[in-house]
Enzyme design. Structure first.
Site, PDB file in Angstrom:
ATOM      1  N   SER A   1      -2.732   5.065  -3.324  1.00  0.00           N
ATOM      2  CA  SER A   1      -2.463   3.924  -2.447  1.00  0.00           C
ATOM      3  C   SER A   1      -3.411   4.001  -1.253  1.00  0.00           C
ATOM      4  O   SER A   1      -4.214   4.929  -1.132  1.00  0.00           O
ATOM      5  CB  SER A   1      -1.013   3.958  -1.960  1.00  0.00           C
ATOM      6  OG  SER A   1      -0.786   5.115  -1.161  1.00  0.00           O
ATOM      7  N   LYS A   2      -3.295   3.020  -0.368  1.00  0.00           N
ATOM      8  CA  LYS A   2      -4.203   2.971   0.779  1.00  0.00           C
ATOM      9  C   LYS A   2      -4.109   4.211   1.655  1.00  0.00           C
ATOM     10  O   LYS A   2      -5.103   4.627   2.256  1.00  0.00           O
ATOM     11  CB  LYS A   2      -3.932   1.715   1.611  1.00  0.00           C
ATOM     12  CG  LYS A   2      -4.443   0.437   0.971  1.00  0.00           C
ATOM     13  CD  LYS A   2      -4.312  -0.747   1.898  1.00  0.00           C
ATOM     14  CE  LYS A   2      -4.911  -1.997   1.246  1.00  0.00           C
ATOM     15  NZ  LYS A   2      -4.801  -3.174   2.124  1.00  0.00           N
ATOM     16  N   ARG A   3      -2.938   4.821   1.705  1.00  0.00           N
ATOM     17  CA  ARG A   3      -2.814   6.005   2.562  1.00  0.00           C
ATOM     18  C   ARG A   3      -3.597   7.189   2.002  1.00  0.00           C
ATOM     19  O   ARG A   3      -3.932   8.125   2.722  1.00  0.00           O
ATOM     20  CB  ARG A   3      -1.347   6.382   2.748  1.00  0.00           C
ATOM     21  CG  ARG A   3      -0.640   6.855   1.499  1.00  0.00           C
ATOM     22  CD  ARG A   3       0.866   6.976   1.737  1.00  0.00           C
ATOM     23  NE  ARG A   3       1.588   7.238   0.508  1.00  0.00           N
ATOM     24  CZ  ARG A   3       1.819   8.444   0.031  1.00  0.00           C
ATOM     25  NH1 ARG A   3       1.367   9.509   0.683  1.00  0.00           N
ATOM     26  NH2 ARG A   3       2.497   8.609  -1.082  1.00  0.00           N
TER      27      ARG A   3
END
Length: 467
Positions: A238-240
């Site tokens: 994911s973006k994290r």
């Protein structure tokens, strides 16, 4: 041997992300390794979510990565006639049939199967009714009632799917729109695709697609389903974790070659080697060493690899990539001898081009602004004479290379009794405005004698004004 033909079929419902870029890369490398063909196909049948902006962004990202295509881009929305032709043939040959069951009826069939402890499926009610095409009819593929469909996979090995668990699935909606599995197979057949490398999230579709190949009497391609890319915590990327669009990595100052190198190593290996240049990847890439376990995305490793690629390249090769990042800082620059000299001083210490641009900014300034803390410590009134002495000595040098500069500093050290650090730090602040910079000699050479002397003299005036 037949020419290897691979493909990459992104859906233009968003930007090109890491997983998609890796899939494209594997197919592109295999085609290039074998002097084959790489086809680009835009799967835009989800017209509600597909946008031209996404198409443009995908193409731009692939062009930046250097993943070029030999054929296409094709658009599925422009190929309806081809799909319909194949669907009509399947119906005519008895491999498919029209069905007018309503969604409510199909749901009831599935609930009934669930109640009996069976897999919820369409029960084949219209299979032998001989219906004709109507306004509310869909087309279903007639799947086998017995036996297994085997997916032979170069990554995962052989997987058997029981045909009793594959219902007569829809290949054309009542609107006349071909369903995904039918469109993909027809595209791959008509485009001559014989090698398909894709994410293992597509494996559930593969037995259905194999049944369509068989119904159309077409040979099966080689399949390779690679594991998904996961975050360092083994959760879905994911973006994290860093799962941004490819364009974001460009903005962050990563080199295309470094990102390609990193993406390949997320699912393929060649011994313990980590660093690869593009041509080397093409020469060494194979399908036998595609990994069976998920790749773990690690931003720290990407930064480290990017730094190595920056160090490996010639300054002239980095110039065109650096100039836009300088422009983001309001600096007008060209990929010229001056900028290439600047790059050379920063290559050993830059992890990204953004970092390099920030480190290079002082070279392009007309007026240096001194950091308050640095000026207070190193640009004192009594430092004025030392700076003027250095400026005069540097100006007198006929040869401004490192050797003559070192001799000059030795002489000043003898005359003043000061160590090199006591001389170099005030000079560094004078020229850059800060206490951190490339090596003093290489920095002076890149900046040039005239600018170097001019900045040192201005700093000496600043020191005098503090008295």
């Amino acid at each position: 041997m037949n020419t290897i033909i691979t493909r990459f079929p992104p859906s233009p419902t968003g930007y090109l992300h890491i997983g998609g870029a890796r899939t494209a890369l594997f197919n592109w490398l295999w085609a290039r390794k074998n002097a084959g063909q790489f086809v680009l196909r835009i799967e835009d049948t989800d017209e509600a979510r597909s946008t031209k902006e996404s198409v443009d962004a995908i193409l731009e990202s692939m062009e930046w990565l250097g993943i070029d295509w030999d054929d296409g881009p094709y658009f599925q929305t422009q190929r309806h006639d081809i799909y319909n032709e194949h669907i009509d043939r399947l119906v005519e040959q008895g491999h498919a049939y029209y069905c007018d069951c309503t969604p409510e009826e199909v749901n009831a069939m599935r609930e009934e199967a669930k109640a009996k402890g069976l897999k919820p499926m369409y029960n084949g009610k219209c299979r032998n009714r001989g219906l004709k095409k109507g306004t509310n009819t869909v087309v279903r593929l007639k799947t086998p009632d017995t036996g297994v469909t085997i997916v032979d996979d170069i990554v995962k090995g052989s997987t058997a799917f029981q045909n009793t668990e594959i219902d007569d699935f829809i290949i054309q909606r009542s609107s006349g729109m071909a369903m995904y599995n039918l469109a993909v197979v027809v595209d791959d057949i008509t485009m001559g695709i014989n090698t398909i490398i894709r994410g293992d999230d597509h494996l559930v579709n593969t037995p259905k697609q194999i049944l369509i190949y068989q119904a159309l009497g077409a040979p099966l391609p080689v399949f390779g389903h690679v594991p998904m890319v996961l975050g360092s915590d083994k959760a879905r990327l994911s973006k994290r974790h860093g799962a941004m669009s490819v364009g974001e990595y460009k903005k962050m100052g990563f080199l295309a070659d470094a990102l390609i190198n990193y993406l390949v190593r997320l699912g393929w290996s060649h011994g313990d080697q980590e660093f690869f240049e593009r041509q080397e990847l093409i020469e060494k890439f194979d399908l036998e060493h595609l990994g069976r376990s998920a790749g773990m995305f690690d931003m720290d490793k990407l930064y480290a690899l990017n730094a190595k690629h920056i160090q490996k390249k010639k300054p002239i090769e980095l110039g065109d990539d650096l100039v836009p990042h300088l422009a983001d800082l309001g600096i007008e620059a060209q990929n010229d001898v001056f900028t290439q000299g600047v790059i050379e001083t920063l290559q050993p210490r830059s992890k990204t081009l953004v970092e390099m641009a920030q480190g290079a900014a002082f070279y392009y300034m007309d007026e240096i602004e001194f950091e308050e803390k640095a000026a207070k410590k190193f640009l004192k009134p009594e430092t004025s004479d030392l700076l003027n002495k250095c400026a005069h000595a540097l100006e007198e040098l006929c040869d401004f290379s490192q050797g003559p500069q070192e001799e000059m500093f030795k002489q000043i050290m003898e005359e003043t009794g000061l160590g090199f650090g006591k001389i170099a730090q005030p000079l560094r602040v004078a020229v850059t405005g800060t206490t951190v910079s490339p090596g003093i000699f290489e920095m002076f050479i890149a900046l040039g004698k005239e600018k170097t002397v001019q900045r040192i003299r201005k700093a000496a005036q600043f020191c005098t004004a503090q008295g």
